[in-house]
Design a protein around this motif. Structure first.
Motif, PDB file in Angstrom:
ATOM      1  N   VAL A 180      94.068   3.397 -59.155  1.00  0.00           N
ATOM      2  CA  VAL A 180      94.153   4.580 -58.305  1.00  0.00           C
ATOM      3  C   VAL A 180      94.129   4.204 -56.822  1.00  0.00           C
ATOM      4  O   VAL A 180      94.777   4.829 -55.993  1.00  0.00           O
ATOM      5  CB  VAL A 180      93.032   5.576 -58.669  1.00  0.00           C
ATOM      6  N   LEU A 181      93.413   3.126 -56.496  1.00  0.00           N
ATOM      7  CA  LEU A 181      93.341   2.706 -55.092  1.00  0.00           C
ATOM      8  C   LEU A 181      94.668   2.130 -54.634  1.00  0.00           C
ATOM      9  O   LEU A 181      95.134   2.407 -53.528  1.00  0.00           O
ATOM     10  CB  LEU A 181      92.240   1.665 -54.921  1.00  0.00           C
ATOM     11  N   LEU A 182      95.268   1.316 -55.504  1.00  0.00           N
ATOM     12  CA  LEU A 182      96.561   0.745 -55.152  1.00  0.00           C
ATOM     13  C   LEU A 182      97.584   1.855 -54.937  1.00  0.00           C
ATOM     14  O   LEU A 182      98.359   1.852 -53.970  1.00  0.00           O
ATOM     15  CB  LEU A 182      97.015  -0.194 -56.271  1.00  0.00           C
ATOM     16  N   ALA A 218      96.871   4.939 -54.179  1.00  0.00           N
ATOM     17  CA  ALA A 218      96.496   5.667 -52.968  1.00  0.00           C
ATOM     18  C   ALA A 218      97.035   4.958 -51.738  1.00  0.00           C
ATOM     19  O   ALA A 218      97.630   5.584 -50.851  1.00  0.00           O
ATOM     20  CB  ALA A 218      94.976   5.786 -52.884  1.00  0.00           C
ATOM     21  N   ALA A 219      96.849   3.636 -51.687  1.00  0.00           N
ATOM     22  CA  ALA A 219      97.311   2.883 -50.528  1.00  0.00           C
ATOM     23  C   ALA A 219      98.817   3.009 -50.375  1.00  0.00           C
ATOM     24  O   ALA A 219      99.338   3.284 -49.281  1.00  0.00           O
ATOM     25  CB  ALA A 219      96.906   1.418 -50.686  1.00  0.00           C
ATOM     26  N   ALA A 220      99.541   2.859 -51.494  1.00  0.00           N
ATOM     27  CA  ALA A 220     100.992   2.922 -51.427  1.00  0.00           C
ATOM     28  C   ALA A 220     101.471   4.318 -51.027  1.00  0.00           C
ATOM     29  O   ALA A 220     102.384   4.467 -50.209  1.00  0.00           O
ATOM     30  CB  ALA A 220     101.590   2.514 -52.768  1.00  0.00           C
ATOM     31  N   LEU A 264      99.827   6.560 -49.318  1.00  0.00           N
ATOM     32  CA  LEU A 264      99.513   6.793 -47.902  1.00  0.00           C
ATOM     33  C   LEU A 264     100.609   6.213 -47.018  1.00  0.00           C
ATOM     34  O   LEU A 264     101.067   6.842 -46.064  1.00  0.00           O
ATOM     35  CB  LEU A 264      98.181   6.130 -47.550  1.00  0.00           C
ATOM     36  N   MET A 265     101.030   5.002 -47.367  1.00  0.00           N
ATOM     37  CA  MET A 265     102.073   4.343 -46.581  1.00  0.00           C
ATOM     38  C   MET A 265     103.374   5.124 -46.634  1.00  0.00           C
ATOM     39  O   MET A 265     104.044   5.318 -45.639  1.00  0.00           O
ATOM     40  CB  MET A 265     102.318   2.930 -47.118  1.00  0.00           C
ATOM     41  N   GLN A 273     103.718   8.240 -47.175  1.00  0.00           N
ATOM     42  CA  GLN A 273     103.595   9.471 -46.404  1.00  0.00           C
ATOM     43  C   GLN A 273     103.874   9.217 -44.928  1.00  0.00           C
ATOM     44  O   GLN A 273     104.535  10.020 -44.273  1.00  0.00           O
ATOM     45  CB  GLN A 273     102.179  10.022 -46.549  1.00  0.00           C
ATOM     46  N   VAL A 274     103.363   8.082 -44.412  1.00  0.00           N
ATOM     47  CA  VAL A 274     103.620   7.766 -43.008  1.00  0.00           C
ATOM     48  C   VAL A 274     105.116   7.603 -42.784  1.00  0.00           C
ATOM     49  O   VAL A 274     105.685   8.135 -41.829  1.00  0.00           O
ATOM     50  CB  VAL A 274     102.862   6.481 -42.600  1.00  0.00           C
ATOM     51  N   VAL A 275     105.780   6.887 -43.690  1.00  0.00           N
ATOM     52  CA  VAL A 275     107.224   6.685 -43.555  1.00  0.00           C
ATOM     53  C   VAL A 275     107.939   8.025 -43.551  1.00  0.00           C
ATOM     54  O   VAL A 275     108.797   8.294 -42.701  1.00  0.00           O
ATOM     55  CB  VAL A 275     107.745   5.794 -44.708  1.00  0.00           C
ATOM     56  N   ASP A 280     106.726  11.013 -42.893  1.00  0.00           N
ATOM     57  CA  ASP A 280     106.374  11.835 -41.739  1.00  0.00           C
ATOM     58  C   ASP A 280     107.034  11.351 -40.459  1.00  0.00           C
ATOM     59  O   ASP A 280     107.334  12.146 -39.571  1.00  0.00           O
ATOM     60  CB  ASP A 280     104.846  11.877 -41.562  1.00  0.00           C
ATOM     61  N   THR A 281     107.259  10.040 -40.356  1.00  0.00           N
ATOM     62  CA  THR A 281     107.851   9.547 -39.123  1.00  0.00           C
ATOM     63  C   THR A 281     109.383   9.620 -39.144  1.00  0.00           C
ATOM     64  O   THR A 281     110.011   9.300 -38.151  1.00  0.00           O
ATOM     65  CB  THR A 281     107.420   8.092 -38.849  1.00  0.00           C
ATOM     66  N   VAL A 294      93.564  14.462 -56.286  1.00  0.00           N
ATOM     67  CA  VAL A 294      92.983  13.614 -55.249  1.00  0.00           C
ATOM     68  C   VAL A 294      93.777  13.747 -53.939  1.00  0.00           C
ATOM     69  O   VAL A 294      93.279  13.409 -52.874  1.00  0.00           O
ATOM     70  CB  VAL A 294      92.950  12.145 -55.738  1.00  0.00           C
ATOM     71  N   ILE A 299      96.970  12.467 -53.618  1.00  0.00           N
ATOM     72  CA  ILE A 299      97.954  11.396 -53.466  1.00  0.00           C
ATOM     73  C   ILE A 299      99.028  11.522 -54.529  1.00  0.00           C
ATOM     74  O   ILE A 299      99.683  10.564 -54.876  1.00  0.00           O
ATOM     75  CB  ILE A 299      97.295  10.006 -53.559  1.00  0.00           C
TER      76      ILE A 299
END
Lengths: 325, 477
Positions: free
Chosen positions: B302-304, B306-308, B310-311, B313-315, B317-318, B413, B415
């Protein structure tokens, strides 16, 4: 034994390094620190000055891997990778977005997390193994059939529903335990009893089925037939022989559960307001706090590797044939 | 044209997958061991009942994967314009449910709102009561009995469902007896002799038509009743913004299918290629691949993810300029989630296949092929791959239910899928606060629970049947 431990520890280092590189790549190569700054500051109305200031404050204004502007070792150490990732190996996780030290947060939160995860795990294992043994004992009967049906049904229910219904029934309707919260020391019991119970119940279906298959496979082996042939009762065969010989697969299965334990606690902690690592992670995800998520990934993999090593060590306890020379 | 077809990325992938499944069926027919194993699945009653239910879910999901934009009403001397909203065939069929929104919560089959409101009557006196719904029970004129209307609709629905079942099953039986080879037991059953023969004494070792027909009957009855009631009421009530809950659960089916199926599409090539290569070649290739999956495995999933996520989402959003509509954006996020889930979950399959390939490479026929100088790639394709197919198929069906369940957790969660995408996870997430209300709003949670349970249970039962048929160890017992 000691040499084996050292070897395993040495083996863990490249894996942790891999984890580190992977998360680093995820967080910094896909997106530049500029993107992250824009994200944190809000995409609109963001000036280059504000971005530069944000990066400088958090140490993201350095090169990623190699700093040509520095001398000697500093060429490698004065980089984002060294500052943000390599230092995790010595327990330095840096600061979260709100400025708090992540290492200290982790130290205070690991207590409640363990208080939740450990009982869930131990009670769950005991219940599962006993029910699975019972089903193996009555194999082929109607009880066995309906037990398996119940297991399949239970594993088809999302863990979210167990939590939501459990919390609603026991906390809101019956008012047996508080809905959420946490206290230190022994008074934590009343806050933990429901999450632990739900955690145990939510995991029953799939694991009982798995252990039942394991025991049935063991029962089919020759030594069991021999034991029966010499007149041992079914109960003795099951408990003395089958259970003992099924210990290694059980212990191996236990390791598979450890990462899931983390996931389970993640949900449980955020639902029940337990200030552990899981709720910390969820908060960080929602706040898009990259440093905290990165630190949690690191901690998670350290725990996983530690779990693997513990399993190997426990093999020697249950099976004297296993030696590490 | 009255509509403009829209092909979302996930639609394309989903249809591609459907094509691949058909191809798998063709391959299975030609390969005797696979065909024999599938015949065994066909004989399993629970397996076939589950498969029937899954097929219905798949049809709902596929109907929801044909997207289009509607032609707007023509304005004089202007070129034809299409609406911005991307609809699917399912949306079109359920336009009644989709458009008949209420103001806010309403209970299942209710005719009045769930919350009291202060209203001014025709005599100018203000009073607090439950206002009537805009659409739920709007066909009732004052004095009509609600209970009678519901009962009549229910009976009509059940009757229509029975008729539908009769039609479908007759067509099914007719086509299957035509297709069956002479000597096949099923060919001896005359469809017009009725279902009695099949229901009462199914020939041993034949396809489990009885289970299929009974499941179909149940589905037709439920669907008929739901459809008849939904034409006049909100069968499962409405949610906070007044959207029909039945519509939401039907839309969630596609999201669950996309997550379950597309993820395996990513997992399969990675798992098969890396697993077989590690086992067959050994040496440094084995070391490298083992290192790779140990690293991936040692990060809690779940953490992996989540990290992916999150990344990603940034891509997203930008780069707002990448997406023309909100639907495209949500769609891409759904696909990205599948890819991330796939990249993090190939390790289990790879490990299984590595073990199997290690064993196979020592077998005589592989050694013989090596001695003849057959290229390694050809050996992998001709000799190793067909002999690990049973593991691949078992893993494929076993993983599906787990992925559907994890979508709900991940969306909870935060994500998971885009918050605008209707899925079981977002439904549960929205329903969570409703349990704290007084009185409790329980229906969206219960509806999501029931549909998700049916889908996952069917997937689990089908996976069991497949495992029993394909696993040589288990079938020997």
């Amino acid at each position: 034994m000691f040499a084996y431990l050292v070897r395993r520890l040495a083996y863990a280092v490249p894996i942790l390094l891999g984890v580190n590189l992977l998360t680093f790549a995820l967080f910094f190569v896909v997106n530049t620190p500029d993107d992250m700054a824009r994200m944190q500051l809000g995409v609109k109305r963001v000036t280059p000055d504000a971005i530069a200031k944000w990066k400088a404050e958090r140490g993201y204004d350095k090169p990623l891997f190699f700093n040509g502007a520095e001398e000697g070792c500093a060429k490698l150490t004065d980089t984002i990778f060294f500052a943000k990732s390599a230092r995790m190996f010595v327990g330095d996780f840096g600061a979260a977005e709100d400025g708090r030290d992540i290492a200290r947060e982790i130290a205070t939160r690991i207590g409640p997390s363990t208080a939740l995860a450990l009982p869930t795990f131990v009670v769950g294992l005991l219940v599962t193994v006993s029910v699975a043994l019972l089903l193996a004992f009555v194999r082929g009967t109607r009880l066995d059939f309906w037990g398996v049906v119940a297991c399949v049904a239970a594993m088809s229910v999302s863990s979210l529903f167990y939590i939501i219904f459990g919390q609603w029934l026991f906390s809101k309707v019956l008012r047996l335990v508080p809905i959420s919260g946490y206290a230190d020391g022994l008074s934590a019991f009343k806050f933990l009893v429901l999450p632990v119970a739900i955690g145990v119940v939510a995991g029953l279906g799939s694991s009982i089925r798995w252990y039942r298959t394991l025991f049935l496979e063991e029962i089919g082996k020759d030594y069991v037939r021999t034991a029966r042939a010499k007149g041992l009762s079914e109960g003795t065969v099951l408990f003395r022989h089958v259970l003992k010989n099924a210990m290694i697969p059980i212990l191996t299965g236990v390791v598979v559960v450890i990462p899931q334990l983390f996931l389970g606690s993640l949900l449980m902690e955020s639902f029940f307001g337990i200030p552990g690592l899981g709720s910390y992670t969820i908060d960080a995800i929602n706040a898009q706090d990259f440093s905290v998520v990165r630190a949690m990934v690191f901690i998670g993999s350290v725990l996983y590797i530690a779990g693997l090593m513990l399993t190997d060590l426990s093999y020697t306890l249950v099976d004297p044939r296993v030696r590490f020379d | 044209m009255p509509f403009q077809p829209v092909l979302l990325w996930s639609d394309a992938v989903l249809w591609l997958l459907t094509g691949l499944l058909v191809a798998l069926a063709v391959v299975s027919r030609r390969s005797p061991p696979l065909a024999a194993a599938w015949r065994k699945v066909g004989q399993s009653r629970t397996g076939m009942a589950a498969a029937t239910l899954l097929t219905v879910f798949a049809l709902v999901g596929l109907a929801d994967s044909l997207h289009y934009r509607q032609l707007l009403p023509a304005a004089p001397d202007k070129p034809a314009a299409y609406g911005v909203e991307v609809l699917s065939l399912l949306d079109g069929a359920l336009s009644g449910l989709r458009n008949h929104g209420e103001k806010t919560y309403s209970a299942p089959l209710a005719t009045v709102s769930y919350a009291m409101e202060t209203r001014t009557g025709s005599d100018g006196v203000q009073q607090r009561d439950f206002p009537p719904l805009r659409f739920g029970g709007a066909q009732l004129s004052p004095g009509d009995s609600w209970a009678a209307d519901v009962a009549v609709r229910g009976i009509v629905g059940v009757a229509a469902g029975t008729l539908l079942w009769w039609l479908i099953s007759t067509v099914l039986l007719w086509s299957s007896t035509r297709g069956a080879a002479s000597g096949d037991t099923i060919a001896q059953i005359k469809p017009w002799r009725g279902f009695q023969a099949i229901m009462l004494k199914r020939p041993p070792g034949s396809f489990a038509w009885d289970a299929v027909l009974v499941t179909l009957l149940l589905i037709c009855l439920i669907a008929g009743k739901l459809a008849a009631l939904a034409s006049g009421y909100h069968v499962f009530g409405t949610d906070k913004v007044g959207q029909d809950v039945l519509y939401q659960v039907l839309k969630s089916v596609r999201t669950a299918l996309v997550i379950g199926l597309v993820t395996t599409l990513v997992t399969l090539p990675l798992g098969i290629l890396l697993g077989i290569a590690a086992g067959y070649f050994g040496g440094w290739i084995d070391d490298a691949i083992q290192y790779l999956y140990t690293v991936l495995n040692s990060i809690p999933g779940v953490l992996l993810i989540a990290a992916a996520v999150l990344m990603m989402q940034v891509v997203i959003d930008t780069h707002p300029e990448w997406f023309a509509t909100a639907a495209e954006r949500a769609d891409l996020r759904l696909l990205a989630l599948c890819f991330i889930l796939g990249f993090t979950s190939w390790t289990g399959l790879a490990r299984l296949l590595r073990g199997e390939a290690l064993k196979l490479r020592e077998l005589d026929y592989v050694q013989a092929a090596q001695a003849f100088g057959v290229a390694p790639f050809t050996i992998l394709l001709r000799h190793i791959l067909p002999n690990v197919m049973h593991i691949v198929i078992i893993t494929l069906v076993m993983d599906f239910s787990g992925l559907v369940l994890s979508e709900a957790v991940l969306s909870y969660v935060g994500i998971g899928v885009d918050p605008t995408t209707i899925s079981f996870g977002t439904m549960i997430n929205n329903a969570r606060m409703e349990l704290a209300r007084e009185p409790v709003v329980w229906w969206s949670l219960v509806a999501a629970f029931a549909f998700m349970f049916a889908l996952v249970l069917a997937a689990n039962l089908f996976a069991d049947a497949v495992q029993a048929a394909f696993d040589p160890r288990r079938s020997a017992q």
